[in-house]
Design a protein around this motif. Structure first.
Motif, PDB file in Angstrom:
ATOM      1  N   ILE A 105       6.344 105.416  18.252  1.00 12.86           N
ATOM      2  CA  ILE A 105       5.508 106.078  19.260  1.00 12.86           C
ATOM      3  C   ILE A 105       5.019 105.048  20.273  1.00 12.86           C
ATOM      4  N   ASN A 106       4.598 103.894  19.787  1.00 16.30           N
ATOM      5  CA  ASN A 106       4.127 102.804  20.645  1.00 16.30           C
ATOM      6  C   ASN A 106       5.125 101.664  20.637  1.00 16.30           C
ATOM      7  N   SER A 107       5.304 101.045  21.787  1.00 16.62           N
ATOM      8  CA  SER A 107       6.119  99.830  21.878  1.00 16.62           C
ATOM      9  C   SER A 107       5.290  98.662  21.367  1.00 16.62           C
ATOM     10  N   ILE A 108       5.951  97.727  20.725  1.00 22.86           N
ATOM     11  CA  ILE A 108       5.259  96.546  20.213  1.00 22.86           C
ATOM     12  C   ILE A 108       5.549  95.368  21.145  1.00 22.86           C
ATOM     13  N   SER A 109       4.513  94.663  21.539  1.00 24.11           N
ATOM     14  CA  SER A 109       4.700  93.528  22.444  1.00 24.11           C
ATOM     15  C   SER A 109       5.398  92.384  21.709  1.00 24.11           C
ATOM     16  N   VAL A 158      13.190  99.119  16.083  1.00 24.87           N
ATOM     17  CA  VAL A 158      12.293  98.031  15.686  1.00 24.87           C
ATOM     18  C   VAL A 158      11.281  98.551  14.661  1.00 24.87           C
ATOM     19  N   GLY A 159      10.737  99.731  14.901  1.00 26.37           N
ATOM     20  CA  GLY A 159       9.782 100.314  13.957  1.00 26.37           C
ATOM     21  C   GLY A 159      10.378 100.555  12.583  1.00 26.37           C
ATOM     22  N   LEU A 160      11.616 101.040  12.562  1.00 24.98           N
ATOM     23  CA  LEU A 160      12.281 101.263  11.272  1.00 24.98           C
ATOM     24  C   LEU A 160      12.505  99.955  10.531  1.00 24.98           C
ATOM     25  N   ARG A 161      12.849  98.908  11.267  1.00 29.94           N
ATOM     26  CA  ARG A 161      13.058  97.603  10.634  1.00 29.94           C
ATOM     27  C   ARG A 161      11.745  97.033  10.093  1.00 29.94           C
ATOM     28  N   ILE A 162      10.643  97.253  10.816  1.00 26.35           N
ATOM     29  CA  ILE A 162       9.329  96.827  10.316  1.00 26.35           C
ATOM     30  C   ILE A 162       9.033  97.565   9.019  1.00 26.35           C
ATOM     31  N   ARG A 163       9.214  98.873   9.030  1.00 26.88           N
ATOM     32  CA  ARG A 163       8.949  99.694   7.841  1.00 26.88           C
ATOM     33  C   ARG A 163       9.828  99.270   6.666  1.00 26.88           C
ATOM     34  N   GLN A 164      11.108  99.071   6.947  1.00 26.02           N
ATOM     35  CA  GLN A 164      12.046  98.684   5.897  1.00 26.02           C
ATOM     36  C   GLN A 164      11.602  97.382   5.225  1.00 26.02           C
ATOM     37  N   ARG A 165      11.299  96.394   6.019  1.00 28.16           N
ATOM     38  CA  ARG A 165      10.913  95.094   5.471  1.00 28.16           C
ATOM     39  C   ARG A 165       9.584  95.182   4.726  1.00 28.16           C
ATOM     40  N   ARG A 166       8.633  95.918   5.293  1.00 30.14           N
ATOM     41  CA  ARG A 166       7.319  96.071   4.660  1.00 30.14           C
ATOM     42  C   ARG A 166       7.457  96.690   3.276  1.00 30.14           C
ATOM     43  N   ILE A 167       8.236  97.738   3.190  1.00 31.66           N
ATOM     44  CA  ILE A 167       8.412  98.416   1.895  1.00 31.66           C
ATOM     45  C   ILE A 167       9.179  97.531   0.918  1.00 31.66           C
ATOM     46  N   PHE A 222      15.100  89.573  13.353  1.00 33.99           N
ATOM     47  CA  PHE A 222      15.379  90.529  12.278  1.00 33.99           C
ATOM     48  C   PHE A 222      15.211  91.970  12.757  1.00 33.99           C
ATOM     49  N   PHE A 223      14.231  92.198  13.608  1.00 30.38           N
ATOM     50  CA  PHE A 223      13.906  93.557  14.034  1.00 30.38           C
ATOM     51  C   PHE A 223      14.925  94.148  15.003  1.00 30.38           C
ATOM     52  N   PHE A 224      15.816  93.313  15.527  1.00 30.36           N
ATOM     53  CA  PHE A 224      16.815  93.776  16.481  1.00 30.36           C
ATOM     54  C   PHE A 224      18.219  93.815  15.890  1.00 30.36           C
ATOM     55  N   GLU A 225      18.355  93.404  14.639  1.00 27.13           N
ATOM     56  CA  GLU A 225      19.659  93.336  13.991  1.00 27.13           C
ATOM     57  C   GLU A 225      20.108  94.700  13.503  1.00 27.13           C
ATOM     58  N   GLY A 226      21.392  94.819  13.301  1.00 22.13           N
ATOM     59  CA  GLY A 226      21.964  95.997  12.681  1.00 22.13           C
ATOM     60  C   GLY A 226      22.157  97.148  13.641  1.00 22.13           C
ATOM     61  N   PRO A 227      22.766  98.221  13.127  1.00 17.17           N
ATOM     62  CA  PRO A 227      23.001  99.401  13.963  1.00 17.17           C
ATOM     63  C   PRO A 227      21.679 100.074  14.323  1.00 17.17           C
TER      64      PRO A 227
END
Length: 118
Positions: free
Chosen positions: A41-45, A5-14, A62-67
């Motif tokens: 590091i932290n879980s997002i609610s 989820v964190g990687l997907r947030i980062r990907q979209r933000r960038i 979106f944050f749960f999609e993909g490999p």
């Protein structure tokens, strides 16, 4: 899952050209908290994820999609790749985009061929 989820947030933000400070301000978080979410590091609610999804203009799914890749193992998640994709998508002329894509594919094919010979 937190890392994905964190990687997907980062990907979209960038891809949107947004920095961590801007995203944090949009959802009422500090830069450090955004960073902790992006690294996993932290879980997002769920409620915070909905806010982040709105700020990044994507559905929460979106944050749960993909490999489930790890950032170091997948070039799709590097800053370099996302900046390149963002720049590429801003080119309005489809002929120019096509030419760039073909050039990159030719370079990649040459690089693969050279690696096989070594």
């Amino acid at each position: 899952m937190d890392i994905h989820v964190g990687l997907r947030i980062r990907q979209r933000r960038i891809l949107l050209g947004m920095n961590m400070w801007n995203l944090g301000a949009a959802v009422g978080l500090s830069f450090q908290m955004v960073q902790k979410y992006e690294v996993g590091i932290n879980s997002i609610s769920a409620s915070r994820l909905v806010e982040v999804a709105k700020a990044l203009d994507v559905p929460p799914s979106f944050f749960f999609e993909g490999p489930r890749p790890r950032a170091k193992d997948n070039p799709l998640y590097t800053r370099e790749t996302m900046v390149l994709v963002r720049a590429y998508t801003t080119i309005s002329n489809s002929s120019v985009r096509d030419s760039i894509a073909k050039t990159i594919q030719a370079i990649a094919a040459t690089a693969r061929s050279n690696r096989r010979r070594s």
